[in-house]
Write a protein that holds these residues in place. Sequence first.
Motif, PDB file in Angstrom:
ATOM      1  N   VAL A 171       0.841  -1.199   0.000  1.00 12.96           N
ATOM      2  CA  VAL A 171       0.000   0.000   0.000  1.00 12.96           C
ATOM      3  C   VAL A 171       0.876   1.248   0.000  1.00 12.96           C
ATOM      4  O   VAL A 171       2.053   1.191   0.376  1.00 12.96           O
ATOM      5  N   PRO A 172       0.323   2.399  -0.425  1.00  7.21           N
ATOM      6  CA  PRO A 172       1.093   3.648  -0.382  1.00  7.21           C
ATOM      7  C   PRO A 172       1.479   4.029   1.046  1.00  7.21           C
ATOM      8  O   PRO A 172       1.015   3.422   2.019  1.00  7.21           O
ATOM      9  N   PHE A 173       2.302   5.064   1.163  1.00 10.37           N
ATOM     10  CA  PHE A 173       2.893   5.411   2.454  1.00 10.37           C
ATOM     11  C   PHE A 173       1.851   5.749   3.512  1.00 10.37           C
ATOM     12  O   PHE A 173       1.952   5.277   4.655  1.00 10.37           O
ATOM     13  N   VAL A 174       0.863   6.569   3.187  1.00  8.35           N
ATOM     14  CA  VAL A 174      -0.101   6.992   4.211  1.00  8.35           C
ATOM     15  C   VAL A 174      -0.879   5.804   4.776  1.00  8.35           C
ATOM     16  O   VAL A 174      -0.965   5.640   6.007  1.00  8.35           O
ATOM     17  N   PRO A 175      -1.473   4.940   3.950  1.00  9.14           N
ATOM     18  CA  PRO A 175      -2.118   3.751   4.529  1.00  9.14           C
ATOM     19  C   PRO A 175      -1.147   2.856   5.300  1.00  9.14           C
ATOM     20  O   PRO A 175      -1.511   2.298   6.344  1.00  9.14           O
ATOM     21  N   ALA A 176       0.086   2.725   4.800  1.00  7.83           N
ATOM     22  CA  ALA A 176       1.080   1.914   5.509  1.00  7.83           C
ATOM     23  C   ALA A 176       1.371   2.510   6.881  1.00  7.83           C
ATOM     24  O   ALA A 176       1.492   1.786   7.882  1.00  7.83           O
ATOM     25  N   MET A 212      -5.564   1.031   7.623  1.00  7.94           N
ATOM     26  CA  MET A 212      -5.084   1.210   6.247  1.00  7.94           C
ATOM     27  C   MET A 212      -6.200   1.704   5.336  1.00  7.94           C
ATOM     28  O   MET A 212      -5.986   2.577   4.484  1.00  7.94           O
ATOM     29  N   LEU A 213      -7.407   1.181   5.517  1.00  4.84           N
ATOM     30  CA  LEU A 213      -8.540   1.679   4.727  1.00  4.84           C
ATOM     31  C   LEU A 213      -8.795   3.154   5.027  1.00  4.84           C
ATOM     32  O   LEU A 213      -9.074   3.933   4.112  1.00  4.84           O
ATOM     33  N   LEU A 214      -8.687   3.522   6.302  1.00  4.47           N
ATOM     34  CA  LEU A 214      -8.822   4.935   6.659  1.00  4.47           C
ATOM     35  C   LEU A 214      -7.707   5.756   6.031  1.00  4.47           C
ATOM     36  O   LEU A 214      -7.942   6.885   5.547  1.00  4.47           O
ATOM     37  N   GLY A 215      -6.516   5.195   5.995  1.00  2.00           N
ATOM     38  CA  GLY A 215      -5.385   5.885   5.377  1.00  2.00           C
ATOM     39  C   GLY A 215      -5.617   6.163   3.900  1.00  2.00           C
ATOM     40  O   GLY A 215      -5.228   7.225   3.392  1.00  2.00           O
ATOM     41  N   PHE A 216      -6.244   5.223   3.213  1.00  2.00           N
ATOM     42  CA  PHE A 216      -6.584   5.460   1.798  1.00  2.00           C
ATOM     43  C   PHE A 216      -7.536   6.646   1.670  1.00  2.00           C
ATOM     44  O   PHE A 216      -7.393   7.484   0.765  1.00  2.00           O
TER      45      PHE A 216
END
Length: 222
Positions: A171-176, A212-216
């Motif tokens: 996943v991208p950085f923010v979700p990670a 992670m879903l929230l991060g997306f």
Amino acid sequence: MAPAGGPSRSGGAGERGDVPRRGALARLAATVGSEEVLRRVVHASGTAVPALYLLGWATWPQVGLLYVLGTGLALLLEGLRLYVGLDWAIYDHLTREYEQDNLAGYALYVISSAVVALAVEPQVAVPAILMLTIADPISGLLGSGELRAAKRTFVLLATFGVCLLLASPFVPFVPALFGALAATVADGVKPVVAGYVVDDNLTIPPAAAGAMLLGFEVAALV
């Protein structure tokens, strides 16, 4: 002037600062060859299930089916252990004292993994499960021998770093980042609800996946 070879004042503070690190290393060394290592190895062996998907040896629906079957088997074994009195010797090595009369951690481990595997796409489910199968045993070894409501800072930082590394390929950085933070909190803080310790085997995968879903969503807003 201190005698040659004697302690000096300038080194005292540094030596005192090294005590937590030395204590952690001593605890880690003491676990080698112990039942704790056996538990952690079994814990990490759960990585084999998502690895089937990553290696192209199984589809994600097939992996989900494995988790469903594993959940059914774990609940059957736990029912036999708790209500029928099944007393296999392996339970003495793989369960903890507080699990003797409660659902064991390995069952919670399979249940939480199954829920995540069925609820979200593998892009999110795989790293969430790996945070349980890989980061959690590493954290456990680093903090072995301690009974604390929250783990030490250096253990939390190590757990966060491992979780971030595990999530980054998927996943991208923010979700990670969000997933790693959630998994670290779930692993490092042991809340007690109605007298029961909330087991991180149950909370790490869903907490990490949800974060992670929230991060997306957050990343899409910036």
